[in-house]
Design a protein around this motif. Structure first.
Motif, PDB file in Angstrom:
ATOM      1  N   ALA A  94      -9.925  -1.699   7.512  1.00 39.28           N
ATOM      2  CA  ALA A  94      -9.685  -1.763   8.950  1.00 39.28           C
ATOM      3  C   ALA A  94      -9.186  -3.130   9.400  1.00 39.28           C
ATOM      4  CB  ALA A  94     -10.957  -1.412   9.710  1.00 39.28           C
ATOM      5  N   ARG A  95      -9.442  -4.162   8.608  1.00 37.57           N
ATOM      6  CA  ARG A  95      -9.024  -5.520   8.935  1.00 37.57           C
ATOM      7  C   ARG A  95      -7.783  -5.945   8.154  1.00 37.57           C
ATOM      8  NH1 ARG A  95     -13.929  -4.521  10.066  1.00 37.57           N
ATOM      9  NH2 ARG A  95     -15.147  -5.663  11.597  1.00 37.57           N
ATOM     10  N   GLY A  96      -7.182  -5.006   7.442  1.00 36.19           N
ATOM     11  CA  GLY A  96      -5.960  -5.311   6.711  1.00 36.19           C
ATOM     12  C   GLY A  96      -6.192  -5.969   5.371  1.00 36.19           C
ATOM     13  N   CYS A  97      -7.411  -5.867   4.842  1.00 41.17           N
ATOM     14  CA  CYS A  97      -7.734  -6.479   3.539  1.00 41.17           C
ATOM     15  C   CYS A  97      -7.695  -5.396   2.456  1.00 41.17           C
ATOM     16  CB  CYS A  97      -9.105  -7.145   3.600  1.00 41.17           C
ATOM     17  SG  CYS A  97      -9.266  -8.419   4.870  1.00 41.17           S
ATOM     18  N   TRP A  98      -6.519  -4.803   2.259  1.00 40.93           N
ATOM     19  CA  TRP A  98      -6.412  -3.674   1.339  1.00 40.93           C
ATOM     20  C   TRP A  98      -6.651  -4.078  -0.112  1.00 40.93           C
ATOM     21  CZ3 TRP A  98      -2.860  -4.425   5.337  1.00 40.93           C
ATOM     22  CH2 TRP A  98      -2.923  -3.476   6.369  1.00 40.93           C
ATOM     23  N   ALA A  99      -6.144  -5.235  -0.511  1.00 38.52           N
ATOM     24  CA  ALA A  99      -6.334  -5.674  -1.897  1.00 38.52           C
ATOM     25  C   ALA A  99      -7.814  -5.864  -2.206  1.00 38.52           C
ATOM     26  CB  ALA A  99      -5.561  -6.971  -2.148  1.00 38.52           C
ATOM     27  N   GLU A 100      -8.543  -6.448  -1.256  1.00 38.10           N
ATOM     28  CA  GLU A 100      -9.979  -6.667  -1.454  1.00 38.10           C
ATOM     29  C   GLU A 100     -10.727  -5.333  -1.514  1.00 38.10           C
ATOM     30  OE1 GLU A 100      -8.025  -8.125   0.630  1.00 38.10           O
ATOM     31  OE2 GLU A 100      -8.303 -10.307   0.586  1.00 38.10           O
ATOM     32  N   ALA A 101     -10.338  -4.396  -0.655  1.00 39.07           N
ATOM     33  CA  ALA A 101     -10.965  -3.072  -0.676  1.00 39.07           C
ATOM     34  C   ALA A 101     -10.676  -2.367  -1.993  1.00 39.07           C
ATOM     35  CB  ALA A 101     -10.454  -2.233   0.494  1.00 39.07           C
ATOM     36  N   GLU A 127      -4.624   5.352  -2.415  1.00 39.08           N
ATOM     37  CA  GLU A 127      -4.422   5.551  -0.974  1.00 39.08           C
ATOM     38  C   GLU A 127      -4.429   4.220  -0.234  1.00 39.08           C
ATOM     39  OE1 GLU A 127      -6.758   7.640   2.801  1.00 39.08           O
ATOM     40  OE2 GLU A 127      -7.522   7.853   0.766  1.00 39.08           O
ATOM     41  N   LEU A 128      -5.374   3.342  -0.588  1.00 37.52           N
ATOM     42  CA  LEU A 128      -5.458   2.034   0.054  1.00 37.52           C
ATOM     43  C   LEU A 128      -4.199   1.209  -0.173  1.00 37.52           C
ATOM     44  CD1 LEU A 128      -9.110   1.032  -0.899  1.00 37.52           C
ATOM     45  CD2 LEU A 128      -8.255   1.369   1.426  1.00 37.52           C
ATOM     46  N   LEU A 129      -3.729   1.188  -1.417  1.00 40.53           N
ATOM     47  CA  LEU A 129      -2.576   0.352  -1.740  1.00 40.53           C
ATOM     48  C   LEU A 129      -1.285   0.929  -1.169  1.00 40.53           C
ATOM     49  CD1 LEU A 129      -3.578  -0.694  -5.354  1.00 40.53           C
ATOM     50  CD2 LEU A 129      -3.646  -2.070  -3.272  1.00 40.53           C
ATOM     51  N   ILE A 130      -1.214   2.230  -1.043  1.00 37.57           N
ATOM     52  CA  ILE A 130      -0.047   2.837  -0.391  1.00 37.57           C
ATOM     53  C   ILE A 130      -0.072   2.536   1.105  1.00 37.57           C
ATOM     54  CG2 ILE A 130       1.071   5.033   0.182  1.00 37.57           C
ATOM     55  CD1 ILE A 130       0.095   6.029  -2.615  1.00 37.57           C
ATOM     56  N   PHE A 173       2.661   0.362   3.759  1.00 38.61           N
ATOM     57  CA  PHE A 173       3.130   0.720   5.090  1.00 38.61           C
ATOM     58  C   PHE A 173       2.937  -0.407   6.085  1.00 38.61           C
ATOM     59  CE2 PHE A 173       3.715   5.020   3.822  1.00 38.61           C
ATOM     60  CZ  PHE A 173       4.572   5.556   4.776  1.00 38.61           C
ATOM     61  N   PHE A 174       1.835  -1.104   5.999  1.00 41.12           N
ATOM     62  CA  PHE A 174       1.550  -2.139   6.976  1.00 41.12           C
ATOM     63  C   PHE A 174       2.195  -3.481   6.629  1.00 41.12           C
ATOM     64  CE2 PHE A 174      -1.611   0.856   8.368  1.00 41.12           C
ATOM     65  CZ  PHE A 174      -1.810   0.567   9.719  1.00 41.12           C
ATOM     66  N   GLN A 175       2.357  -3.761   5.326  1.00 36.51           N
ATOM     67  CA  GLN A 175       2.879  -5.058   4.916  1.00 36.51           C
ATOM     68  C   GLN A 175       4.306  -5.005   4.380  1.00 36.51           C
ATOM     69  OE1 GLN A 175      -0.638  -7.766   3.565  1.00 36.51           O
ATOM     70  NE2 GLN A 175      -0.802  -5.893   2.355  1.00 36.51           N
ATOM     71  N   MET A 176       4.803  -3.797   4.128  1.00 34.26           N
ATOM     72  CA  MET A 176       6.142  -3.592   3.572  1.00 34.26           C
ATOM     73  C   MET A 176       6.317  -4.385   2.276  1.00 34.26           C
ATOM     74  SD  MET A 176       8.156  -3.628   7.238  1.00 34.26           S
ATOM     75  CE  MET A 176       9.798  -3.471   6.537  1.00 34.26           C
ATOM     76  N   ASP A 177       5.279  -4.378   1.474  1.00 35.25           N
ATOM     77  CA  ASP A 177       5.251  -5.115   0.212  1.00 35.25           C
ATOM     78  C   ASP A 177       4.204  -4.468  -0.678  1.00 35.25           C
ATOM     79  OD1 ASP A 177       5.954  -7.046  -1.615  1.00 35.25           O
ATOM     80  OD2 ASP A 177       4.741  -8.627  -0.704  1.00 35.25           O
ATOM     81  N   GLY A 178       4.222  -4.817  -1.983  1.00 35.59           N
ATOM     82  CA  GLY A 178       3.213  -4.308  -2.892  1.00 35.59           C
ATOM     83  C   GLY A 178       3.561  -2.958  -3.495  1.00 35.59           C
ATOM     84  N   TRP A 179       4.853  -2.667  -3.575  1.00 33.54           N
ATOM     85  CA  TRP A 179       5.293  -1.362  -4.081  1.00 33.54           C
ATOM     86  C   TRP A 179       4.856  -1.104  -5.519  1.00 33.54           C
ATOM     87  CZ3 TRP A 179       7.498   1.845  -0.569  1.00 33.54           C
ATOM     88  CH2 TRP A 179       7.966   1.258   0.616  1.00 33.54           C
ATOM     89  N   GLY A 208       0.206 -11.510  11.171  1.00 29.82           N
ATOM     90  CA  GLY A 208       1.502 -10.833  11.178  1.00 29.82           C
ATOM     91  C   GLY A 208       1.484  -9.444  10.585  1.00 29.82           C
ATOM     92  N   VAL A 209       0.385  -8.742  10.742  1.00 28.94           N
ATOM     93  CA  VAL A 209       0.248  -7.362  10.264  1.00 28.94           C
ATOM     94  C   VAL A 209      -0.047  -6.476  11.479  1.00 28.94           C
ATOM     95  CG1 VAL A 209      -1.072  -5.814   8.778  1.00 28.94           C
ATOM     96  CG2 VAL A 209      -0.606  -8.143   8.029  1.00 28.94           C
ATOM     97  N   PRO A 210       0.649  -5.343  11.560  1.00 28.68           N
ATOM     98  CA  PRO A 210       1.672  -4.770  10.686  1.00 28.68           C
ATOM     99  C   PRO A 210       2.981  -5.562  10.711  1.00 28.68           C
ATOM    100  CG  PRO A 210       0.753  -3.108  12.184  1.00 28.68           C
ATOM    101  CD  PRO A 210       0.326  -4.444  12.689  1.00 28.68           C
ATOM    102  N   ALA A 211       3.598  -5.688   9.544  1.00 26.14           N
ATOM    103  CA  ALA A 211       4.808  -6.487   9.414  1.00 26.14           C
ATOM    104  C   ALA A 211       5.942  -5.951  10.275  1.00 26.14           C
ATOM    105  CB  ALA A 211       5.231  -6.539   7.946  1.00 26.14           C
ATOM    106  N   TRP A 212       5.989  -4.626  10.459  1.00 25.05           N
ATOM    107  CA  TRP A 212       7.095  -4.043  11.205  1.00 25.05           C
ATOM    108  C   TRP A 212       7.006  -4.270  12.710  1.00 25.05           C
ATOM    109  CZ3 TRP A 212       4.276  -0.476  13.875  1.00 25.05           C
ATOM    110  CH2 TRP A 212       3.184   0.103  13.207  1.00 25.05           C
ATOM    111  N   LEU A 213       5.937  -4.940  13.181  1.00 26.09           N
ATOM    112  CA  LEU A 213       5.857  -5.301  14.587  1.00 26.09           C
ATOM    113  C   LEU A 213       6.512  -6.637  14.885  1.00 26.09           C
ATOM    114  CD1 LEU A 213       2.282  -4.300  15.845  1.00 26.09           C
ATOM    115  CD2 LEU A 213       4.455  -3.127  16.230  1.00 26.09           C
ATOM    116  N   ALA A 214       6.985  -7.341  13.869  1.00 21.97           N
ATOM    117  CA  ALA A 214       7.530  -8.693  14.067  1.00 21.97           C
ATOM    118  C   ALA A 214       8.602  -8.701  15.141  1.00 21.97           C
ATOM    119  CB  ALA A 214       8.087  -9.217  12.743  1.00 21.97           C
ATOM    120  N   GLU A 215       9.483  -7.717  15.133  1.00 27.65           N
ATOM    121  CA  GLU A 215      10.577  -7.671  16.095  1.00 27.65           C
ATOM    122  C   GLU A 215      10.052  -7.526  17.528  1.00 27.65           C
ATOM    123  OE1 GLU A 215      14.366  -4.799  16.895  1.00 27.65           O
ATOM    124  OE2 GLU A 215      13.884  -5.297  14.815  1.00 27.65           O
TER     125      GLU A 215
END
Length: 249
Positions: A21-28, A48-51, A55-61, A238-245
């Motif tokens: 919920a706090r954007g710490c997917w790698a830690e989860a 599921e977490l890493l996918i 979506f939120f970071q546009m990285d980690g494919w 800066g998460v979600p990354a796609w909100l930067a604009e």
């Protein structure tokens, strides 16, 4: 079920949920890693977490792909294989909508496999319906099919007590309403989505929900929502990354 109840049927293992919920997917994902060698459910949740992180970071494919392959290899029942196929389709969908690579055919094929494997009453079926709605809306440009899929997903999520998923179905149904000029319906749906995310403590999903509601709100309220969304976006690095604009001056 009250929206504030932190139940496994809604959000999963509490410690994993709090990090997610706090954007710490790698830690989860690291919390689940020790169980992923022989536990299909843990492997699937980690994928599921890493996918979701993609979506939120546009990285980690690459990490998401590796985790998904592990989940696919461990899947032994139709339910597990169907859930893994749903994640495969979702990752392919992400690659397509973020213009990494056109994998729309792979997404459709994977969702088709998932549909064949998951029984109509499966708890994984509402999420699959929602994801098929995303394909209909954002790849096939078919809002009618998207609305039908979102409504099925919403009804299923309510029936299974998946409050978190309803925050997404409310939002996307509201988006379709807004596109058709139904401001009242859009405002109701966006407000419900925001309310649920706040009640569940889903910080990374709160800023997008605020911005969506701001688009159909009176000026004073919209300004306040955008200001709070910007604060959360900065707080989360800066998460979600796609909100930067949205926050570019």
């Amino acid at each position: 079920m009250a929206d504030t109840v932190l139940s496994e049927s809604v959000v999963g293992v509490p410690d994993v949920w709090r990090l997610r919920a706090r954007g710490c997917w790698a830690e989860a994902a690291r919390l689940l890693a020790p169980f992923c060698e022989d536990d299909a459910r843990a492997a699937l949740r980690r994928a599921e977490l890493l996918i979701e992180s993609v979506f939120f970071q546009m990285d980690g494919w690459a990490e998401a792909e590796d985790a998904l392959r592990v989940a696919e290899a461990l899947a032994a029942t139709d339910e597990e294989r169907g859930a893994a196929a749903s994640e495969r389709g979702f990752l392919a969908y992400a690659a397509t909508v973020f213009s990494v690579r056109d994998r729309s055919d792979e997404a459709r094929a994977a969702f088709g496999r998932s549909t064949a494997l998951l029984m109509p009453g499966s708890p994984g079926r509402p999420l699959l319906d929602f994801r098929r709605g995303l394909v209909a809306e954002n790849i096939a440009a078919n809002p009618t099919a998207a609305r039908a899929a979102y409504r099925r997903a919403h009804a299923g999520a309510v029936a299974h007590g998946d409050t978190f998923l309803t925050s997404y179905t409310w939002r996307h149904l509201a988006g379709l309403a807004a596109a058709e000029g139904d401001v009242a319906e859009a405002r109701h749906g966006f407000a419900e989505s925001l309310r649920i995310r706040v009640s569940l403590g889903h910080l990374v999903g709160t800023a997008p929900a605020m911005l969506a509601l701001a688009e159909v709100s009176p000026d004073d309220e919209a300004t306040s929502l955008r200001r709070e969304a910007a604060r959360l976006y900065e707080l989360l690095g800066g998460v979600p990354a796609w909100l930067a604009e949205a926050f570019t001056v």
